[in-house]
Design a protein around this motif. Structure first.
Motif, PDB file in Angstrom:
ATOM      1  N   ARG A   1      33.932 117.657  41.720  1.00  0.00           N
ATOM      2  CA  ARG A   1      33.390 118.617  40.749  1.00  0.00           C
ATOM      3  C   ARG A   1      31.903 118.390  40.555  1.00  0.00           C
ATOM      4  N   CYS A   2      31.139 119.458  40.657  1.00  0.00           N
ATOM      5  CA  CYS A   2      29.699 119.385  40.387  1.00  0.00           C
ATOM      6  C   CYS A   2      29.387 120.487  39.382  1.00  0.00           C
ATOM      7  N   GLY A   3      29.018 120.113  38.165  1.00  0.00           N
ATOM      8  CA  GLY A   3      28.881 121.117  37.109  1.00  0.00           C
ATOM      9  C   GLY A   3      30.235 121.767  36.885  1.00  0.00           C
ATOM     10  N   ASP A   4      30.256 123.099  36.946  1.00  0.00           N
ATOM     11  CA  ASP A   4      31.528 123.797  36.744  1.00  0.00           C
ATOM     12  C   ASP A   4      32.154 124.240  38.058  1.00  0.00           C
ATOM     13  N   ASP A   5      31.671 123.675  39.160  1.00  0.00           N
ATOM     14  CA  ASP A   5      32.174 124.092  40.472  1.00  0.00           C
ATOM     15  C   ASP A   5      33.005 122.991  41.139  1.00  0.00           C
ATOM     16  N   ILE A   6      33.944 123.431  41.973  1.00  0.00           N
ATOM     17  CA  ILE A   6      34.841 122.536  42.715  1.00  0.00           C
ATOM     18  C   ILE A   6      34.639 122.773  44.209  1.00  0.00           C
ATOM     19  N   ALA A   7      34.691 121.695  44.995  1.00  0.00           N
ATOM     20  CA  ALA A   7      34.498 121.827  46.456  1.00  0.00           C
ATOM     21  C   ALA A   7      35.796 122.253  47.139  1.00  0.00           C
ATOM     22  N   LEU A   8      35.696 123.314  47.937  1.00  0.00           N
ATOM     23  CA  LEU A   8      36.827 123.748  48.774  1.00  0.00           C
ATOM     24  C   LEU A   8      36.339 123.911  50.203  1.00  0.00           C
ATOM     25  N   ARG A   9      37.279 123.982  51.121  1.00  0.00           N
ATOM     26  CA  ARG A   9      36.926 124.357  52.495  1.00  0.00           C
ATOM     27  C   ARG A   9      38.085 125.146  53.079  1.00  0.00           C
ATOM     28  N   LYS A  10      37.798 125.816  54.195  1.00  0.00           N
ATOM     29  CA  LYS A  10      38.845 126.647  54.822  1.00  0.00           C
ATOM     30  C   LYS A  10      39.659 125.812  55.807  1.00  0.00           C
TER      31      LYS A  10
ATOM     32  N   VAL B   1      37.038 110.172  37.539  1.00  0.00           N
ATOM     33  CA  VAL B   1      37.714 110.506  36.287  1.00  0.00           C
ATOM     34  C   VAL B   1      39.179 110.090  36.326  1.00  0.00           C
ATOM     35  N   SER B   2      39.838 110.326  37.463  1.00  0.00           N
ATOM     36  CA  SER B   2      41.263 109.968  37.524  1.00  0.00           C
ATOM     37  C   SER B   2      41.710 109.787  38.960  1.00  0.00           C
ATOM     38  N   LEU B   3      42.807 109.069  39.102  1.00  0.00           N
ATOM     39  CA  LEU B   3      43.472 108.915  40.396  1.00  0.00           C
ATOM     40  C   LEU B   3      44.965 108.930  40.104  1.00  0.00           C
ATOM     41  N   ARG B   4      45.696 109.814  40.762  1.00  0.00           N
ATOM     42  CA  ARG B   4      47.138 109.868  40.506  1.00  0.00           C
ATOM     43  C   ARG B   4      47.876 110.283  41.764  1.00  0.00           C
ATOM     44  N   LYS B   5      49.173 110.033  41.757  1.00  0.00           N
ATOM     45  CA  LYS B   5      50.021 110.373  42.905  1.00  0.00           C
ATOM     46  C   LYS B   5      50.705 111.714  42.656  1.00  0.00           C
ATOM     47  N   CYS B   6      50.873 112.487  43.691  1.00  0.00           N
ATOM     48  CA  CYS B   6      51.666 113.708  43.585  1.00  0.00           C
ATOM     49  C   CYS B   6      52.280 114.031  44.945  1.00  0.00           C
TER      50      CYS B   6
ATOM     51  N   GLU C   1      56.824 116.748  54.048  1.00  0.00           N
ATOM     52  CA  GLU C   1      56.499 116.377  52.659  1.00  0.00           C
ATOM     53  C   GLU C   1      55.105 115.794  52.646  1.00  0.00           C
ATOM     54  N   TRP C   2      54.280 116.264  51.734  1.00  0.00           N
ATOM     55  CA  TRP C   2      52.964 115.656  51.561  1.00  0.00           C
ATOM     56  C   TRP C   2      53.044 114.688  50.375  1.00  0.00           C
ATOM     57  N   HIS C   3      52.750 113.451  50.647  1.00  0.00           N
ATOM     58  CA  HIS C   3      52.619 112.449  49.585  1.00  0.00           C
ATOM     59  C   HIS C   3      51.117 112.226  49.401  1.00  0.00           C
ATOM     60  N   MET C   4      50.638 112.552  48.196  1.00  0.00           N
ATOM     61  CA  MET C   4      49.185 112.604  48.013  1.00  0.00           C
ATOM     62  C   MET C   4      48.706 111.658  46.912  1.00  0.00           C
ATOM     63  N   THR C   5      47.517 111.123  47.141  1.00  0.00           N
ATOM     64  CA  THR C   5      46.755 110.493  46.064  1.00  0.00           C
ATOM     65  C   THR C   5      45.641 111.479  45.724  1.00  0.00           C
ATOM     66  N   ALA C   6      45.623 111.930  44.481  1.00  0.00           N
ATOM     67  CA  ALA C   6      44.600 112.909  44.079  1.00  0.00           C
ATOM     68  C   ALA C   6      43.506 112.189  43.294  1.00  0.00           C
ATOM     69  N   VAL C   7      42.275 112.261  43.802  1.00  0.00           N
ATOM     70  CA  VAL C   7      41.160 111.642  43.075  1.00  0.00           C
ATOM     71  C   VAL C   7      40.245 112.737  42.539  1.00  0.00           C
ATOM     72  N   TYR C   8      39.830 112.547  41.309  1.00  0.00           N
ATOM     73  CA  TYR C   8      38.973 113.537  40.642  1.00  0.00           C
ATOM     74  C   TYR C   8      37.623 112.867  40.409  1.00  0.00           C
ATOM     75  N   LEU C   9      36.617 113.341  41.138  1.00  0.00           N
ATOM     76  CA  LEU C   9      35.302 112.709  41.081  1.00  0.00           C
ATOM     77  C   LEU C   9      34.258 113.688  40.569  1.00  0.00           C
ATOM     78  N   LEU C  10      33.402 113.212  39.671  1.00  0.00           N
ATOM     79  CA  LEU C  10      32.246 114.022  39.249  1.00  0.00           C
ATOM     80  C   LEU C  10      31.096 113.720  40.196  1.00  0.00           C
ATOM     81  N   CYS C  11      30.421 114.759  40.646  1.00  0.00           N
ATOM     82  CA  CYS C  11      29.412 114.593  41.696  1.00  0.00           C
ATOM     83  C   CYS C  11      28.060 115.138  41.230  1.00  0.00           C
TER      84      CYS C  11
END
Ligand code: SF4
Length: 348
Positions: A241-250, A290-295, A303-313
């Protein structure tokens, strides 16, 4: 299979008295029936209802579907999965508009020639909308037929499916109400001759002719191939996350979730420090984790086993497309697999 000739007499009155009130049964408009049948593939009735209403509010005619923006189409489909279904809907709508002047082809072969329309959907639309003597044989109908006939062959084998379809086609040819026959068979499979547990034979209009019920072997049918265990894939999903924007890609144009938006990710499970290092190498200047969690997200075979990390950039590096939180909520179609990894953005 001679006894199944009695199906129309048994099923049609039962259906009249017991049919569920479903939005796509309000008329026999081919666009409505086709859309509902495509949405209902691999998806529960209750989950489909809001999608069906929203889709028809925004794209009320086959012409509007043919001309719609791909982004709008993907947003309307977001969360339903199997996105190629939506792409094929649009392709088929374009063919109907251009080659058939906006009218659905009224033959089985014509329906079958449309992208994304297989034997089941052609049978469903053909029999419900045009009264064609073509059964719609899906997993529900295979289960009902296997139990009715105490058929111990594997219903996943194509020749067995064809045999069942041929036997039902003879029944369709001898009845006028083909729409009702298709709908009542579907209804019986969905509400009475249910999967995953005991069929409700005491409520079934066909119990007197059902071999599985009479021989007390209904639970042994249908015989199905053993499913392979799902493949497990492990990823670290980056919510940058940078400001109010989130990074995505195709995503790549081929394969799972082809061409859709995704969160940047790496193989395997990372620690916070490893994730900060990776985001730093991407040029995002991460300054707070900000956070790290499993989902987990389950597809049909994976099945996707994921670690989701939320970083401010501190930087919107050019490798990604930066999408505002508002656009992410309102316009951008992000598959559920990635939405699962998103945090509660009310946090900083
Ligand atoms: Fe299914 Fe029972 Fe009806 Fe047979 S009698 S078709 S097993 S619900």
């Amino acid at each position: 299979m001679n006894h199944i000739k009695q199906l129309p007499d048994l099923l049609l009155p039962w259906y009249m008295a017991n049919a569920r009130d479903l939005p796509w049964r309000k008329d026999r408009e081919p666009y409505h029936v086709w859309l509902s049948e495509i949405m209902l593939q691999q998806t529960r009735v209750e989950a489909v209802k809001p999608y069906y209403h929203r889709f028809l509010e925004q794209l009320p005619t086959v012409e509007s579907l043919a001309q719609c923006d791909d982004g709008q189409l993907m947003k309307l489909w977001e969360g339903l999965g199997y996105y190629s279904r939506a792409r094929n809907l649009k392709k088929a709508a374009q063919i109907i508009t251009e080659q058939y002047h906006g009218n659905f082809p009224e033959t089985y072969e014509g329906l079958l020639s449309l992208p994304g329309v297989g034997e089941y959907t052609a049978g469903a639309v053909g029999s419900i909308c045009f009264g064609l003597p073509e059964p719609a044989v899906d997993g529900n109908v295979l289960r009902v037929m296997a139990r009715l006939c105490a058929d111990s062959r594997c219903v996943d084998d194509a020749p067995v499916k064809h045999d069942i379809r041929d036997a039902l086609r003879l029944v369709y040819q001898q009845t006028e109400n083909r729409c009702g026959l298709t709908q009542s068979l579907m209804e019986l499979g969905a509400t009475v001759c249910v999967p995953n547990g005991e069929p409700k034979c005491d409520l079934c209009p066909c119990c007197a002719i059902c071999k599985g019920h009479c021989e007390k072997t209904a639970m042994e049918y249908p015989v199905r191939k053993q499913k392979k265990p799902r493949k497990i894939e492990e990823y670290t999903m980056f919510v940058l996350r940078c400001g109010d924007d989130i990074a995505l890609r195709k995503r790549p144009e081929k394969g799972l979730l082809a061409g859709l938006w995704e969160l940047p990710h790496t193989d395997g499970h990372s620690t916070i420090q490893q994730a900060l290092d990776v985001a730093g190498k991407w040029g995002c200047k991460p300054y707070e984790a900000v956070s790290l969690r499993k989902c987990t997200h389950i597809f049909t075979h994976i099945e996707w086993h994921m670690t989701a990390v939320y970083l401010l950039c501190g930087s919107k590096c050019g490798a990604f497309t930066w999408v505002s939180l508002q656009a992410l909520a309102e316009d951008t179609a992000l598959p559920t697999a990635f939405r699962t990894a998103l945090p509660d953005f009310k946090q900083p």
